[in-house]
Design an enzyme around this catalytic site. Structure first.
Site, mmCIF file in Angstrom:
data_model
loop_
_atom_site.group_PDB
_atom_site.id
_atom_site.type_symbol
_atom_site.label_atom_id
_atom_site.label_comp_id
_atom_site.label_asym_id
_atom_site.label_seq_id
_atom_site.Cartn_x
_atom_site.Cartn_y
_atom_site.Cartn_z
ATOM 1 N N CYS A 88 0.878 -1.175 0.000
ATOM 2 C CA CYS A 88 0.000 0.000 0.000
ATOM 3 C C CYS A 88 0.913 1.222 0.000
ATOM 4 C CB CYS A 88 -0.866 -0.005 1.250
ATOM 5 S SG CYS A 88 -1.865 1.486 1.460
ATOM 6 N N CYS A 204 -0.027 4.468 -6.362
ATOM 7 C CA CYS A 204 -1.186 3.955 -5.632
ATOM 8 C C CYS A 204 -1.527 2.600 -6.235
ATOM 9 C CB CYS A 204 -2.369 4.921 -5.763
ATOM 10 S SG CYS A 204 -3.912 4.278 -5.085
HETATM 11 N N1 DGL Z 1 -3.639 1.043 -1.163
HETATM 12 C C1 DGL Z 1 -3.888 2.463 -1.174
HETATM 13 C C2 DGL Z 1 -2.649 3.192 -1.703
HETATM 14 O O1 DGL Z 1 -1.888 2.613 -2.434
HETATM 15 C C3 DGL Z 1 -5.128 2.711 -1.999
HETATM 16 C C4 DGL Z 1 -5.769 4.021 -1.779
HETATM 17 C C5 DGL Z 1 -6.404 4.250 -0.408
HETATM 18 O O2 DGL Z 1 -6.508 3.351 0.436
HETATM 19 O O3 DGL Z 1 -6.809 5.415 -0.215
HETATM 20 O O4 DGL Z 1 -2.422 4.321 -1.384
#
Ligand code: DGL
Length: 297
Positions: A88, A204
């Protein structure tokens, strides 16, 4: 549960090499990263935790994300993972150093890898003009983690970050791209076109799903860098240098590991969305309740 478990049983879970690799994300987005890990390391076992009950992470504070990351990591450590992968970008950017310190204090001393550094390294290697774009959540952009990672590799490279508050939820909401969704993507690309970047970091986990649309709007000469493949190589390196690679022989089906899923939200919703993000069949999904972490120093 997917694939064959025979050789895991033979190796025994007491052998640290036979333990799974723990992977976590704010929800299903990290499955785009897990996809690359499953392709690059088919002989390893994986345990993925999606914090779907608290998605999205993209506008949360670093302090909150550090607490969430520690809660998830402790759950995965209880399940005896041998390595932790933060799949993430928001959690990596905001919480990786604090999480890594915390994990090194545990009796197991598990290493933690995140998505920012491998992606930054790849982007610097790819750029010819020294102008790199970044598309990411507001939390990731505000952390400055990509600037720091890029600067460490080459201080002459300039990063042009664009915070996209609504893009991940729009992608998660479904396959049909209405006019508002297309306008959001176009708006995110505009400053990068103006800055004449030749490389763009997809900062992301959700963005690989709209890679064709981004490529079309940014132009075919722009190199898009996503985290999965670069991270997979780093995981492979970490396992072999720590003598933690799974000893499966890799002969046909018997060489395939298993992968399982945990989530903090609705299991059926995870299963439905997850197949689209993983692009592979989803097996067992278990709902998990995370224990609250103590205050993080
Ligand atoms: N997994 C998150 C990221 O890569 C996805 C977006 C989120 O949770 O807001 O930032």
């Amino acid at each position: 549960m997917m694939a064959c478990v025979t050789s895991v049983a033979a190796a025994g879970r007491s052998d640290p090499r036979a333990r799974p690799i723990g992977v976590f994300d704010s929800g299903v987005g990290g499955l785009t990263v897990l996809h690359e890990l499953l392709v690059a390391l088919p002989h390893e076992d994986f345990l993925y935790l999606g914090d779907t009950g608290r998605f999205p992470y993209g506008e949360r504070s670093a302090q909150e994300l550090t607490r969430f990351a520690v809660e998830i990591a402790e759950e995965l450590l209880r399940r005896r993972v041998k390595l932790l992968v933060v799949a993430c970008n928001s959690a990596t950017a905001a919480a990786l150093p604090a999480l890594a310190r915390r994990m090194m204090q545990t009796t197991l001393g598990v290493d933690v890898l995140g998505v920012v550094r491998p992606e930054a390294l790849r982007a610097v290697a790819a750029t010819r003009t020294g102008r790199i774009g970044l598309l990411a959540t507001p939390t990731t952009v505000a952390s400055g983690a990509y600037e720091e990672a890029v600067r460490t590799v080459d201080p002459h490279v300039t990063l042009h970050p664009v915070a996209c508050p609504t893009l991940a939820p729009i992608i998660q909401a479904g396959g049909q791209f209405d006019a508002r969704a297309v306008a959001t993507v176009r708006e995110a690309c505009a400053p990068l076109r103006d800055a004449r970047v030749d490389t763009v970091i997809l900062g992301c986990t959700h963005y690989p799903l709209i890679q064709p649309m981004l490529q079309r709007m940014l132009g075919p000469a722009v190199t898009l860098v996503s985290s999965g493949a670069a991270l997979a190589r780093q995981v492979e390196h970490a396992l072999s240098t720590r003598a933690l690679s799974n000893p499966r022989t890799g002969d046909g089906e018997l060489g395939e590991g298993e992968y399982r899923f945990l989530c903090t939200g609705d299991v059926e919703a995870f299963r439905e969305l997850g197949t689209r993000f993983l692009q592979m069949p989803l097996g067992e999904v278990e709902r998990v309740q995370l224990a609250a972490a103590e205050a993080i120093a």
